[in-house]
Design a protein around this motif. Structure first.
Motif, PDB file in Angstrom:
ATOM      1  N   PRO A 242      16.543  24.218   3.741  1.00  0.00           N
ATOM      2  CA  PRO A 242      15.408  23.522   3.127  1.00  0.00           C
ATOM      3  C   PRO A 242      15.573  23.293   1.626  1.00  0.00           C
ATOM      4  O   PRO A 242      15.084  22.298   1.095  1.00  0.00           O
ATOM      5  N   VAL A 243      16.270  24.176   0.946  1.00  0.00           N
ATOM      6  CA  VAL A 243      16.465  24.041  -0.497  1.00  0.00           C
ATOM      7  C   VAL A 243      17.273  22.793  -0.826  1.00  0.00           C
ATOM      8  O   VAL A 243      17.136  22.208  -1.903  1.00  0.00           O
ATOM      9  N   ALA A 244      18.131  22.355   0.102  1.00  0.00           N
ATOM     10  CA  ALA A 244      18.981  21.188  -0.133  1.00  0.00           C
ATOM     11  C   ALA A 244      18.214  19.880   0.017  1.00  0.00           C
ATOM     12  O   ALA A 244      18.738  18.820  -0.333  1.00  0.00           O
ATOM     13  N   ARG A 245      16.994  19.951   0.522  1.00  0.00           N
ATOM     14  CA  ARG A 245      16.165  18.746   0.685  1.00  0.00           C
ATOM     15  C   ARG A 245      15.458  18.481  -0.640  1.00  0.00           C
ATOM     16  O   ARG A 245      14.393  19.022  -0.916  1.00  0.00           O
ATOM     17  N   THR A 246      16.058  17.642  -1.443  1.00  0.00           N
ATOM     18  CA  THR A 246      15.655  17.515  -2.840  1.00  0.00           C
ATOM     19  C   THR A 246      14.542  16.508  -3.095  1.00  0.00           C
ATOM     20  O   THR A 246      14.113  16.346  -4.228  1.00  0.00           O
ATOM     21  N   THR A 247      14.089  15.786  -2.071  1.00  0.00           N
ATOM     22  CA  THR A 247      12.978  14.846  -2.250  1.00  0.00           C
ATOM     23  C   THR A 247      11.897  15.156  -1.222  1.00  0.00           C
ATOM     24  O   THR A 247      12.150  15.817  -0.202  1.00  0.00           O
ATOM     25  N   ASP A 248      10.706  14.656  -1.485  1.00  0.00           N
ATOM     26  CA  ASP A 248       9.590  14.907  -0.563  1.00  0.00           C
ATOM     27  C   ASP A 248       9.866  14.341   0.821  1.00  0.00           C
ATOM     28  O   ASP A 248       9.525  14.959   1.837  1.00  0.00           O
ATOM     29  N   ILE A 249      10.483  13.167   0.878  1.00  0.00           N
ATOM     30  CA  ILE A 249      10.726  12.544   2.176  1.00  0.00           C
ATOM     31  C   ILE A 249      11.783  13.315   2.965  1.00  0.00           C
ATOM     32  O   ILE A 249      11.691  13.452   4.189  1.00  0.00           O
ATOM     33  N   LEU A 250      12.782  13.858   2.288  1.00  0.00           N
ATOM     34  CA  LEU A 250      13.777  14.689   2.971  1.00  0.00           C
ATOM     35  C   LEU A 250      13.119  15.963   3.502  1.00  0.00           C
ATOM     36  O   LEU A 250      13.398  16.389   4.625  1.00  0.00           O
ATOM     37  N   LYS A 251      12.267  16.560   2.691  1.00  0.00           N
ATOM     38  CA  LYS A 251      11.575  17.774   3.127  1.00  0.00           C
ATOM     39  C   LYS A 251      10.722  17.494   4.359  1.00  0.00           C
ATOM     40  O   LYS A 251      10.691  18.283   5.310  1.00  0.00           O
ATOM     41  N   LYS A 252      10.008  16.373   4.327  1.00  0.00           N
ATOM     42  CA  LYS A 252       9.098  16.062   5.434  1.00  0.00           C
ATOM     43  C   LYS A 252       9.853  15.759   6.713  1.00  0.00           C
ATOM     44  O   LYS A 252       9.584  16.363   7.767  1.00  0.00           O
ATOM     45  N   VAL A 253      10.815  14.848   6.656  1.00  0.00           N
ATOM     46  CA  VAL A 253      11.492  14.383   7.873  1.00  0.00           C
ATOM     47  C   VAL A 253      12.376  15.477   8.469  1.00  0.00           C
ATOM     48  O   VAL A 253      12.307  15.746   9.678  1.00  0.00           O
TER      49      VAL A 253
END
Length: 239
Positions: free
Chosen positions: A221-232
């Motif tokens: 999860p830490v590698a998901r650097t944008t809101d859209i990456l975190k969400k999807v």
């Protein structure tokens, strides 16, 4: 999980005018909301762009290729059979110089790769993105590789040629080949295509970096650097 993916796929095919993946639960564990088709597509593009950025930053530095045993370029396969002969004759310095400058050219060229790869990413469709999200850890990389490799090679070749000339790799490699071809005992002349060899190696190295980053985004999860990456990707992992 399989039922959810089958539902996503059927909705993608049947509801072409609908942006939201309706009829799915409104949330998943952790409060992750429903993901839209456009969000999935945007997330996949961002994941690939992030992987490209990581790959370029890793490789487009001194020793990005030469100092990395995973990516270091040696002589093309056709020329490797003459390397020992030249070294035995005291010409190891010439061979080493050619190998070093070939790597320096690759390190230089990948710095110009970003727009070439980004243009290829733009061709990804919404349906492609949805299918990729439900795939294995390297699904996006495999799709990207299958769909764009030849286009990337075509676009990247002049960049590589320019870098090979810039760092005199063409000249030094030419010296190696000419020296061998001029031996009285040489019957089969050697003339491998150096630019094609370096292009293939450079593109493979970038794809490998993209695959590593994709796997990291999916798992970490830490590698998901944008809101859209975190969400999807959070939604995908919770499903």
């Amino acid at each position: 999980m399989i039922k959810k993916y089958l539902l996503i796929f059927s909705l993608t095919l049947g509801l072409l005018s609908c942006d939201t993946l309706t009829n799915l639960p409104t949330s998943y564990p952790g409060g992750i909301t429903t993901v839209t088709e456009s969000e999935a597509s945007t997330a996949m593009r961002q994941a690939l762009e992030q992987g490209i950025g990581r790959g370029i930053n890793t490789l487009n530095v001194t020793d990005g290729f030469f100092g990395n045993q995973a990516y270091k370029l040696f002589l093309p396969a056709e020329a490797q059979r003459i390397e020992n002969t030249l070294r035995q004759l005291g010409m190891g310095g010439m061979v080493d110089r050619a190998i070093l400058q070939i790597n320096r050219a690759a390190e230089d060229a990948v710095g110009f790769a970003r727009p070439i790869f980004v243009d290829a990413i733009k061709e990804m469709t919404i349906t492609d993105a949805l299918n990729i999200i439900k795939g294995p850890n390297n699904a996006a990389t495999l799709y990207f590789k299958q769909k764009t490799t030849q286009k990337l090679i075509t676009a990247f070749t002049p960049v590589i040629k320019g870098s090979l000339d810039k760092f005199s790799a063409t000249k030094y490699y030419g010296d190696v080949v000419s020296t061998y071809n001029n031996f009285p005992t040489t019957k089969n002349k050697l003339n491998p295509d150096l630019p094609s060899y370096v292009v293939g190696k450079a593109v493979d190295a970038l794809f490998d970096q993209i695959a590593q980053e994709e796997a990291n985004i999916r798992a970490n999860p830490v590698a998901r650097t944008t809101d859209i990456l975190k969400k999807v990707f959070g939604w995908a992992s919770k499903g």
